[in-house]
Enzyme design. Structure first.
Site, PDB file in Angstrom:
ATOM      1  N   ASP A   1       0.840  -1.196   0.000  1.00  0.00           N
ATOM      2  CA  ASP A   1       0.000   0.000   0.000  1.00  0.00           C
ATOM      3  C   ASP A   1       0.873   1.244   0.000  1.00  0.00           C
ATOM      4  O   ASP A   1       1.971   1.219  -0.563  1.00  0.00           O
ATOM      5  CB  ASP A   1      -0.920  -0.037   1.238  1.00  0.00           C
ATOM      6  CG  ASP A   1      -2.279   0.610   0.980  1.00  0.00           C
ATOM      7  OD1 ASP A   1      -2.289   1.817   0.663  1.00  0.00           O
ATOM      8  OD2 ASP A   1      -3.311  -0.061   1.118  1.00  0.00           O
TER       9      ASP A   1
ATOM     10  N   HIS B   1      -3.780   6.347   3.009  1.00  0.00           N
ATOM     11  CA  HIS B   1      -4.485   5.135   2.578  1.00  0.00           C
ATOM     12  C   HIS B   1      -3.936   3.881   3.257  1.00  0.00           C
ATOM     13  O   HIS B   1      -4.695   3.044   3.777  1.00  0.00           O
ATOM     14  CB  HIS B   1      -4.362   5.028   1.060  1.00  0.00           C
ATOM     15  CG  HIS B   1      -5.193   3.977   0.419  1.00  0.00           C
ATOM     16  ND1 HIS B   1      -4.784   2.664   0.325  1.00  0.00           N
ATOM     17  CD2 HIS B   1      -6.409   4.022  -0.196  1.00  0.00           C
ATOM     18  CE1 HIS B   1      -5.703   1.953  -0.316  1.00  0.00           C
ATOM     19  NE2 HIS B   1      -6.702   2.766  -0.644  1.00  0.00           N
TER      20      HIS B   1
ATOM     21  N   SER C   1     -11.292  -0.290  -1.241  1.00  0.00           N
ATOM     22  CA  SER C   1     -10.051  -0.290  -0.450  1.00  0.00           C
ATOM     23  C   SER C   1     -10.326  -0.497   1.028  1.00  0.00           C
ATOM     24  O   SER C   1      -9.525  -1.078   1.750  1.00  0.00           O
ATOM     25  CB  SER C   1      -9.313   1.045  -0.614  1.00  0.00           C
ATOM     26  OG  SER C   1      -8.585   1.092  -1.795  1.00  0.00           O
TER      27      SER C   1
END
Length: 769
Positions: free
Chosen positions: A143, A223, A547
């Site tokens: 990620d 994220h 996600s």
């Protein structure tokens, strides 16, 4: 002296030009050479160099300069800067499976655990099961990195790092070995594939004004921190988003270990870096890999796709891989399609963030918003189309595009703006545009009404029906006004879960015989840890996307591994899929936003996850690497390509899978039913020891399709016993689109459920099996 200087300068320029010529029109290619059949990493590296030297006219220097990565742990291959001609030459070499461009992948961008059914704090224990062994489960996240100081990654009261862990804490900008602990046990970052792709990317990263970028595993995006904490974050008390959603936060497996592999930067995640992360993760000793990212639809061949390649070799080594299905939201847009990946769709939970909208005629409406700002008094509301400025038409201005609004017309007013369906335009940016033009509020009409947005002014999203009511009020009132209030979190106000409008859907564009997505999990308005490197320096943030759904399933996989450490990736996947539910919490069929239609397996796969039921499914559809080899043969791979991929003695002659529909998958799809068609499945009994367990087949057939099960009764006498059954489909109606049904193997109150997805075709051809 001058002559000598000029000669040297001329020679230098020739040298530079020669090297520039060598790399003219060159780009990054990934060379995939299949499985790793050797422990001698030097031998693999040497082979890569020999191949590069051969296409660089024997120049060892050029070959060395072109190499970015050598993959030598989980699989064989390398990434290098090559011309198209050099890439073509390498693709024809006998040891090469595929050569493909270094494509970009995109990020698929917690009360949710309470909603799923896991209620707890520090250790997330499940009544009747001990999940204390989650401290030995290591999850690798590919990620954007991690914010190590977050309380979600505290190692308080955690035991020492599991023995045998081979990972490392890689030092870099604002990140060193001390940032790892007994919770965050590994951190690496990968930049070569990203930097080599575009010089603009390199300049962006090196820009000293860009304070959000770190050449390290530190997360400058948020994220990666969000996904890791959703799956495995520690319990954090008194957490909220700007005062909203006050309460405790935790991941699904809060005592599991975290290892991060940063491959994603501000402009995307590239194949060369993703494969390097997979290669290291396998060698390091992770037990689960989680990726909340993927390709754009339509997806290419499995072995020209970094995620499919990396996950194939990880799963063959017993490492489950969980990935998001994508955020394109349209039919057939599902990605991460390989059958060895657990692919996750996104749903809502029973919490929404609403803002009250009071119209001047006394009508009170509700919109979706994360803005904590509110108007102190009502203000005139107008359609953005009449506030057009410059060379913009009223139609263009209705979308509140940059520079499209006239300040004089907008100042002090609430604007009714539109958002194009499935547009990539930023909704936050629209509120910034309205604010810059003097607006005091905004109501945004959008089909994607379920996603809450942190607007910079009092603002909210409404659907088309509410939007039409507001337009009617504006058009039929002399001086229409509106007042927008701040958002508030409301729990239990709607039927949930619902499939989020942005969640990508099947059918599978590569092999329609494999259902994708596999399951659905919460992905709408999820609160989790964040990177304060981004504006406002928030430590927790609310995000939506598949996600966010992916790490929910990752956390469940970690819990299953802690209770059943010997289960294969396929067994874990089967347990999650066959115990999922197609109903919302009120017992009604799950719906799909924005239109509210009844959902089907192309929306949610097998259904919404149930972690407690997944711990004891009773029966599983298990698979080994041999099953995936048979699948490849059934889709057209020959002995040569199979050998290169697996690096073993497997041949397609030894594989018995006649069609991809016969893969022992926990769902059954027949995309081209002519008259009749049969598939075979194998169930393995993994229930509690007892004298015998009897399961009976219960079928809800797809419309217009007759379904026969042989045998209709399965009797298991021992743990691990396997039983085969055959499902025969017969079409009783003319050609029609996809229709859906279910097969349940029932033992008393419990059982496992398998989706049946059938598309009938004209019956001008005979039956098949």
């Amino acid at each position: 002296m001058a002559s000598s200087h000029n000669t040297l300068l001329g020679l230098f320029i020739c040298f530079v030009l020669a090297h520039i010529t060598n790399f003219t029109y060159a780009k990054v290619y990934v060379v995939y050479m299949g499985g790793n059949d050797s422990d001698n990493t030097n031998e693999i590296l040497m082979k890569s160099h020999q191949m590069l030297v051969s296409v660089h006219s024997g120049s060892v220097e050029d070959a060395h300069a072109s190499l970015l990565y050598s993959y030598k742990h989980g699989f064989r291959g390398f990434a290098a800067i090559l011309t198209d001609d050099q890439a073509l030459q390498i693709s024809k070499m006998p040891e090469v499976v595929s050569v493909f461009e270094n494509k970009r992948r995109n990020l698929h961008t917690t009360h949710s655990w309470d909603f799923i059914g896991l209620v707890g704090e520090a250790t997330m224990e499940i009544p009747g099961y001990s999940t204390k062994d989650q401290v030995n489960v290591i999850i690798g996240f590919i990620d954007t990195g991690i914010w190590p100081e977050s309380a979600s990654f505290s190692d308080t009261d955690m035991p020492p790092v599991p023995a045998g862990w081979k990972g490392k804490c890689q030092s870099g900008e604002a990140f060193n070995i001390t940032h790892c602990n007994r919770k965050l046990i590994g951190a690496r970052y990968y930049l070569s594939g990203y930097e080599a792709e575009k010089q603009d990317n390199l300049e962006y990263i090196d820009d000293p004004k860009n304070e959000r970028s770190y050449r390290s595993a530190r997360d400058s995006n948020g994220h990666g921190t969000h996904t890791a904490s959703t799956a495995a974050g520690r319990y954090v008390m008194d957490m909220n988003y700007k005062g909203l959603a006050q309460g405790g936060a935790r991941g699904g497996a809060p005592m599991a270990r975290v290892a991060v592999y940063k491959t994603c930067w501000d402009l995307g995640c590239y194949d060369a870096d993703i494969l390097a992360a997979f290669d290291d993760a396998v060698r390091d000793g992770v037990q689960i890999i989680s990726l909340s990212l993927g390709p754009d639809a339509p997806q290419g061949d499995y072995f020209s796709d970094a995620i499919s390649i990396g996950s194939f070799h990880a799963v063959n080594r017993g490492i489950p891989v969980v990935a998001s299905v994508g955020n394109q939201g349209t039919i057939g847009s599902a990605t991460n399609l390989a059958p060895w990946i657990i692919t996750v769709a996104a749903t809502s939970i029973d919490r929404e963030f609403t803002a009250n909208l009071n119209m001047g005629n006394g009508v009170n409406l509700k919109g979706e918003s994360l803005s904590v700002l509110q108007m102190r008094a009502p203000a005139r509301i107008i359609s953005a189309s009449i506030a057009n400025g410059g060379y913009f038409t009223p139609y263009q201005s209705s979308y509140c595009l940059e520079s499209s609004l006239n300040y004089t017309k907008t100042r002090g007013k609430v604007l009714l703006c539109r958002h194009a369906e499935r547009s990539s335009e930023s909704k936050v940016a629209k509120s910034q545009i309205v604010k810059a033009a003097g607006g005091v509020g905004m109501i945004l009409v959008d089909e994607d009404v379920d996603v809450a947005i942190p607007f910079v002014i009092p603002a909210a999203i409404v659907g088309r029906k509410v939007g039409k009511r507001i337009v009617s009020y504006i058009n039929n009132t002399r001086k229409p006004t509106a007042q927008i209030y701040s958002s508030e979190a409301v729990i239990g106000s709607q039927h949930a879960p619902r499939v989020a409008s942005f969640s990508s859907k099947g059918p599978n564009s590569l092999n329609p015989e494999i259902l994708k997505p596999d399951v659905a999990a919460p992905g709408l308005n999820i609160l989790a840890a964040w990177s304060p490197a981004i504006g406002q320096k928030m430590m927790y943030n609310i995000m939506s996307g598949t996600s966010m759904a992916c790490p929910h399933v990752t956390g469940i996989v970690a819990l299953i591994k802690s209770v059943h450490p010997s289960w294969s990736p396929a067994a874990i996947k089967s347990a999650i899929m066959t115990t999922a539910s197609i109903f919302d919490k009120s017992g009604k069929p799950m719906r799909v936003d924005p239109e509210g239609r009844r959902g089907n397996p192309f929306d949610y796969g097998s259904g919404f996850v149930d972690p407690t039921a997944a711990l004891e499914p009773g029966l599983i559809y298990d698979m080994t690497p041999t099953n995936y080899k048979a699948f490849l043969c059934s889709t057209g791979y020959d002995d040569k390509s199979l050998h290169l991929i697996t690096r073993d003695n497997s041949t397609c002659e030894t594989q018995t899978l006649s069609t991809p529909s016969n893969l022992n998958y926990p769902s059954i799809v027949v995309p081209d039913l002519k008259l009749n068609f049969s598939v075979i499945r194998t169930l393995t009994f993994i229930g509690k020891p007892q004298k015998r367990a009897i399961y009976r087949a219960v079928v809800s057939p797809p419309h217009g399709v007759q379904v026969d099960i042989v045998p209709k009764r399965l009797v298991f006498d021992s743990y691990g016993q396997k039983k085969n059954f055959i499902v025969t489909f017969k079409s009783s109606l003319p050609s029609q689109g996809y229709v859906f049904g279910y097969l349940q193997w029932k033992n008393g109150k419990s059982g496992v459920i398998t989706p049946l997805v059938i598309r009938t075709a004209p019956s001008d051809v005979g039956s098949g099996t």
